[in-house]
Design a protein around this motif. Structure first.
Motif, PDB file in Angstrom:
ATOM      1  N   GLN B 274       0.836  -1.187   0.000  1.00  0.00           N
ATOM      2  CA  GLN B 274       0.000   0.000   0.000  1.00  0.00           C
ATOM      3  C   GLN B 274       0.875   1.242   0.000  1.00  0.00           C
ATOM      4  OE1 GLN B 274      -3.838  -0.087   2.453  1.00  0.00           O
ATOM      5  NE2 GLN B 274      -2.428  -1.423   3.509  1.00  0.00           N
ATOM      6  N   ARG B 275       0.320   2.299  -0.570  1.00  0.00           N
ATOM      7  CA  ARG B 275       1.057   3.557  -0.629  1.00  0.00           C
ATOM      8  C   ARG B 275       1.266   4.103   0.780  1.00  0.00           C
ATOM      9  NH1 ARG B 275      -0.269   8.759  -0.672  1.00  0.00           N
ATOM     10  NH2 ARG B 275      -2.477   8.366  -0.532  1.00  0.00           N
ATOM     11  N   ASN B 277       1.652   7.022   3.295  1.00  0.00           N
ATOM     12  CA  ASN B 277       1.163   8.388   3.120  1.00  0.00           C
ATOM     13  C   ASN B 277       2.336   9.354   3.100  1.00  0.00           C
ATOM     14  OD1 ASN B 277       1.162  10.207   5.630  1.00  0.00           O
ATOM     15  ND2 ASN B 277       0.561   8.191   6.419  1.00  0.00           N
ATOM     16  N   LEU B 278       2.149  10.431   2.322  1.00  0.00           N
ATOM     17  CA  LEU B 278       3.290  11.263   1.954  1.00  0.00           C
ATOM     18  C   LEU B 278       3.883  12.022   3.130  1.00  0.00           C
ATOM     19  CD1 LEU B 278       2.152  12.468  -1.524  1.00  0.00           C
ATOM     20  CD2 LEU B 278       4.126  11.082  -0.986  1.00  0.00           C
ATOM     21  N   SER B 279       3.050  12.473   4.066  1.00  0.00           N
ATOM     22  CA  SER B 279       3.640  13.239   5.155  1.00  0.00           C
ATOM     23  C   SER B 279       4.470  12.319   6.057  1.00  0.00           C
ATOM     24  CB  SER B 279       2.582  14.003   5.948  1.00  0.00           C
ATOM     25  OG  SER B 279       1.547  13.162   6.325  1.00  0.00           O
ATOM     26  N   ARG B 281       6.117   9.807   4.934  1.00  0.00           N
ATOM     27  CA  ARG B 281       7.351   9.557   4.186  1.00  0.00           C
ATOM     28  C   ARG B 281       8.315  10.738   4.312  1.00  0.00           C
ATOM     29  NH1 ARG B 281       6.939   8.682  -2.128  1.00  0.00           N
ATOM     30  NH2 ARG B 281       5.418   7.137  -1.471  1.00  0.00           N
ATOM     31  N   LEU B 282       7.766  11.958   4.217  1.00  0.00           N
ATOM     32  CA  LEU B 282       8.634  13.141   4.335  1.00  0.00           C
ATOM     33  C   LEU B 282       9.287  13.185   5.704  1.00  0.00           C
ATOM     34  CD1 LEU B 282       6.575  15.985   2.623  1.00  0.00           C
ATOM     35  CD2 LEU B 282       8.276  14.457   1.656  1.00  0.00           C
ATOM     36  N   ARG B 283       8.514  12.860   6.745  1.00  0.00           N
ATOM     37  CA  ARG B 283       9.089  12.895   8.098  1.00  0.00           C
ATOM     38  C   ARG B 283      10.153  11.806   8.261  1.00  0.00           C
ATOM     39  NH1 ARG B 283       3.863  14.459   9.406  1.00  0.00           N
ATOM     40  NH2 ARG B 283       3.137  12.338   9.669  1.00  0.00           N
ATOM     41  N   ALA B 286      13.262  12.862   6.670  1.00  0.00           N
ATOM     42  CA  ALA B 286      13.949  13.901   7.438  1.00  0.00           C
ATOM     43  C   ALA B 286      14.462  13.362   8.763  1.00  0.00           C
ATOM     44  CB  ALA B 286      13.005  15.065   7.686  1.00  0.00           C
ATOM     45  N   ILE B 288      12.681  12.144  11.268  1.00  0.00           N
ATOM     46  CA  ILE B 288      11.813  12.360  12.422  1.00  0.00           C
ATOM     47  C   ILE B 288      11.053  11.061  12.675  1.00  0.00           C
ATOM     48  CG2 ILE B 288       9.857  13.627  13.343  1.00  0.00           C
ATOM     49  CD1 ILE B 288      10.671  15.939  11.529  1.00  0.00           C
ATOM     50  N   THR B 289      11.249  10.486  13.862  1.00  0.00           N
ATOM     51  CA  THR B 289      10.518   9.246  14.149  1.00  0.00           C
ATOM     52  C   THR B 289       9.184   9.609  14.770  1.00  0.00           C
ATOM     53  OG1 THR B 289      11.774   9.170  16.193  1.00  0.00           O
ATOM     54  CG2 THR B 289      12.490   7.711  14.421  1.00  0.00           C
ATOM     55  N   SER B 290       8.201   8.838  14.391  1.00  0.00           N
ATOM     56  CA  SER B 290       6.851   9.110  14.871  1.00  0.00           C
ATOM     57  C   SER B 290       6.799   8.932  16.378  1.00  0.00           C
ATOM     58  CB  SER B 290       5.869   8.158  14.207  1.00  0.00           C
ATOM     59  OG  SER B 290       4.572   8.505  14.596  1.00  0.00           O
ATOM     60  N   ARG B 291       6.165   9.887  17.046  1.00  0.00           N
ATOM     61  CA  ARG B 291       6.099   9.829  18.500  1.00  0.00           C
ATOM     62  C   ARG B 291       4.808   9.185  18.988  1.00  0.00           C
ATOM     63  NH1 ARG B 291       6.200  15.670  19.821  1.00  0.00           N
ATOM     64  NH2 ARG B 291       5.329  15.766  17.748  1.00  0.00           N
ATOM     65  N   ARG B 292       4.029   8.745  18.026  1.00  0.00           N
ATOM     66  CA  ARG B 292       2.723   8.184  18.407  1.00  0.00           C
ATOM     67  C   ARG B 292       2.919   6.924  19.245  1.00  0.00           C
ATOM     68  NH1 ARG B 292      -2.430   8.981  14.962  1.00  0.00           N
ATOM     69  NH2 ARG B 292      -1.227  10.837  14.643  1.00  0.00           N
ATOM     70  N   HIS B 293       2.144   6.803  20.293  1.00  0.00           N
ATOM     71  CA  HIS B 293       2.336   5.669  21.203  1.00  0.00           C
ATOM     72  C   HIS B 293       1.576   4.432  20.767  1.00  0.00           C
ATOM     73  CE1 HIS B 293       3.439   9.135  23.547  1.00  0.00           C
ATOM     74  NE2 HIS B 293       2.200   9.542  23.539  1.00  0.00           N
TER      75      HIS B 293
END
Lengths: 502, 294
Positions: B274-275, B277-279, B281-283, B286, B288-293
């Motif tokens: 699946q694709r 999502n672009l944001s 991918r950009l993070r 760069a 930036i690791t996702s901080r979501r728990h």
């Protein structure tokens, strides 16, 4: 000649201050509802930037708009057969994370928090789940280049720029940005309409507003994927698609759309454009470099007796024709050729136009030579002669507004600059010298035109900015219903709750 | 003044004529309304009988599906007959002893509620009082039927000549069809035994069941088709199979599980593709690791 009328909006980007008042006005009127939390029918983006939804211009991912092929124009999204295959799973469809997860803040905590050693905070919570979230992106996350290392450098419009120019744009001395307010472009050749399997989207005859019929919408969401501007949104609560309606209930009563009406910088103009509907297919199907010329070609002169006769033959009344003659949109688009469509290469023939922004000259114009001592007016001359010295590369603006055609962008920028130089000489110095007149002539403008452009840019009254034709809505509906039936009633929302599965 | 006077006079004249005319019409229609039913009741009753009752009943012609109605008013109370004709299902449901007895006597086949209005019931009773006899439907003797064609017609494998709906849409016969038939109409496995050959033929030829009437109103079955169906019903009755065809259930589950397995297999292949999502991918690009728990 098949003359039709269209309500068009002009955005004067030089005047936009990026305050988002338009977005808030629109949100408060139209999308402050369940299921519409993430929608911004009007949004303001900082450029360079990735916009909203993130990288919406990246059509290799989102596949919006039209594609030129041997057999003419085709939807970039899919052929009919491919569409059938992808009916239940469309990989080009943006998901919620491509927009952003809508959030609010737990303000109650500021009042109800028990006593602690630290100040209570209003924690961000998701407007969809209601759970606390860490906000990672928003509808304008890279506002004022706030996230430029992550987002702005990935602006698709920077792609064709040389690597050194892109690097230079990241240098502090060259940092530059402008704002790009966006609404639905109410295209002449709308991809959303073409892609809808239910035939639920249509373009209104009288003013060209593209609308979704919520009763016919069956939530296939092909419109969301096919719109290259990503301006059709899916409401997860009602299971229907929604989009900007150009505030048609306001226009029908002679008021400007909420975004335009509330605009603090008064950057928006609205007026009628007459266009030739027969020539749309040909105008959309030309090579990239000819797109702007072909687009301007189908906008008709409302003073031409032949056009007026054809318009009347099509049932367009005198009020609309007169309105078209006074239209600021016609002046900016056709008469002065200053306003340009956003991304004409998507070939949807947009009917909202932008006057590109001028940018300051770079502080370093030669290697190691700072020229911060230049007078303002010298900047202008410097720019007029050497547009490449502008902080916003011409190529970047051309990628936005002229499908990469730098020649047209230079012509427009030089016109804008020459008017500025001329008026500065006239009002600050009190004398218009030959140098100023020469820039005007070089830009292809007469003195009268320069003054008219100046007046329409800097001093327009409300009536000059917004020229609305008499819609006579009460006359067009009285055959079917009493025009006063709903007088005194007020409120928003669905007249009938949409039923699923019917 | 002259004009005004004229208006009033002409108005008075007109209203007199209108009153006179409406009086005549009212009297006439009242007479018409009271006179017509009495006059034609007996003929009308015969018409109704031949249209709606004859598929199951005769008068003096013996039992068809239901009882011979000769002298029915001598045997039963007139009011009882009237209420039974109007709503036989209601009477049965109320546990009426006579009705229950009749049901047992006639192979457990209840009389359908034909939804006759009271006036038609009254006409029928008047016709019964007249004592005329009506023979059962005496069509040409049916040709000999073929069981296989009858089954084809029942399942829809072969079309009815007039385009009627195949029986299996609403009825079931034990052991026929992969998943059995419909359950809107009654199970027809032993219909041959319950109705008897004559009764069954008669009720197919001249359909009395309200639900079926609408379906076959314009699409009557030919004699050959009826004969084939009868042969099929006779065979089904003697074979006496119950339920759906053997093996159908396991086939159903097997195919379902196999199909689901294939579907999940295909999904397992495509799901990871699946694709992104672009944001996100950009993070990621760069750093930036996702901080979501979650």
């Amino acid at each position: 000649m098949n003359v039709r009328t269209h309500m068009s909006m002009i955005f004067h980007l030089d005047k936009c201050i990026g305050c988002h008042t338009c977005s808030v006005a629109c949100k408060n009127i139209w999308t402050d509802r369940k299921g519409a939390e993430y929608m911004w029918w009007n949004n303001v983006e900082t450029r360079p930037g990735t916009g909203y939804p993130t990288q919406w211009e990246n059509q290799e991912e989102f596949r919006g708009g039209w594609e030129r092929k041997k057999n003419g124009l085709n939807l970039k999204l899919h052929t009919r057969f491919q569409g059938l295959l992808k009916l239940f799973y469309n990989p080009s469809l943006p998901d919620l994370r491509d927009y952003y997860e809508p959030f609010t803040f737990d303000y109650q905590n500021l009042f109800n928090s028990p006593q602690k050693d630290v100040q209570p905070i209003a924690e961000p919570v998701s407007m969809i789940t209601g759970d606390p979230i860490d906000i990672e992106t928003g509808p304008n996350w890279d506002d004022d280049l706030g996230g430029s290392n992550v987002y702005a450098k990935n602006d698709p419009n920077l792609e064709s720029l040389p690597e050194e120019v892109r690097e230079q744009m990241n240098e502090l001395e060259r940092l530059v940005f402008n704002y790009l307010p966006r609404i639905c472009n109410h295209c002449l050749n709308p991809a959303c309409v073409a892609a809808c399997p239910s035939g639920a989207i249509y373009k209104r005859g009288e003013d060209g507003v593209v609308l979704v019929n919520e009763n016919s919408c069956r939530a296939w969401r092909m419109c969301v994927a096919a719109c290259p501007y990503k301006k059709v949104y899916y409401n997860w609560s009602t299971g229907k698609s929604e989009k900007c309606i150009l505030c048609f209930p306001r226009m029908e009563t002679g008021q400007a759309p909420a975004c335009a009406h509330s605009c603090v910088g008064r950057i928006r103009y609205m007026g009628v454009l007459l266009y030739d509907a027969d020539r749309i297919p040909d105008a959309a199907d030309v090579p990239d470099e000819e797109l702007i010329a072909a687009h301007r070609e189908i906008i008709l002169d409302p003073h031409d007796p032949e056009v007026i006769a054809a318009a009347k033959a099509n049932g367009i009344d005198d009020g609309w024709i007169e309105s078209a003659q006074n239209s600021p949109a016609y002046k900016f688009v056709k008469e002065w050729e200053l306003a340009l469509p956003l991304h004409p290469e998507f070939r949807t023939m947009v009917m909202m136009y932008y006057i590109p922004p001028l940018s300051p000259i770079v502080s370093i114009i030669e290697k190691n030579l700072f020229r911060l001592d230049l007078m303002n007016e010298d900047y202008d001359f410097e720019l007029f002669d050497r547009l490449d010295a502008a902080r916003l590369p011409v190529k970047y603006l051309a990628n936005l507004f002229t499908a990469g055609n730098e020649g047209i962008m230079r012509t427009v920028l030089r016109k804008l600059l020459s008017v500025r130089i001329y008026m500065r000489r006239k009002t600050v110095d009190g004398v218009v010298d030959d140098v100023a007149l020469k820039t005007l002539a070089d830009a292809g403008l007469t003195e009268e035109e320069a003054i008219a452009i100046y007046k329409m840019t800097a001093l327009p009254t409300m009536e000059e900015r917004f020229v609305f034709p008499p819609y006579h809505r009460e006359m067009s509906i009285e055959a079917g219903m009493d025009p006063l039936a709903h007088k005194g009633e007020a409120g928003l929302g669905y007249i009938q709750q949409p039923k699923r599965g019917s | 003044m002259e004009v005004k006077h004229n208006i009033w006079r002409s108005l008075a004249e007109r209203s007199f004529v209108i009153i006179l005319l409406s009086g005549v019409l009212l009297t006439g229609s009242f007479y018409q309304a009271t006179a017509s039913p009495k006059h034609q009741s007996s003929d009308e009753g015969q018409g109704i009988f031949e249209q709606k009752c004859i598929s199951c009943h005769s008068i003096g012609g013996g039992i068809v599906v239901g009882p011979d109605l000769e002298g029915v008013l001598d045997r039963r109370d007139r009011d009882w007959v009237a209420s039974f004709i109007s709503a036989p299902d209601q009477i049965l449901a109320d546990g009426d002893p006579i009705a229950t007895g009749l049901l047992a006597e006639f192979n457990g086949i209840p009389m359908p509620n034909l939804g006759l209005p009271d006036a038609e019931v009254e006409s029928l009773l008047t016709f019964f009082e007249g004592g005329e006899s009506v023979a059962p439907v005496t069509s040409d003797p049916l040709p000999s039927g073929k069981i296989s064609r009858g089954e084809g017609l029942f399942t829809g494998g072969e079309a009815f000549d007039n385009g009627g709906t195949p029986c299996i849409a609403c009825h079931t016969v034990g052991g026929v069809g992969l998943f059995g038939g419909g359950s809107l109409g009654p199970d027809l496995t032993h219909v041959f035994q319950r109705y008897g050959e004559v009764g069954l033929a008669s009720s197919i030829q001249n359909i009395a069941f309200p639900t079926m009437q609408g379906v076959y109103a314009e699409k009557a079955l030919s004699n050959q088709e009826i004969a084939d169906l009868l042969a099929f019903f006779a065979a089904a009755d003697s074979e006496g199979k119950e339920g759906v065809a053997t093996g159908a259930t396991s086939l159903f589950w097997g195919a379902g599980l196999l199909g689901a397995g294939v579907l999940f297999g295909v999904m397992a292949f495509f799901w990871p593709k699946q694709r992104e999502n672009l944001s996100d991918r950009l993070r990621r690009d760069a750093g930036i690791t996702s901080r979501r728990h979650s």
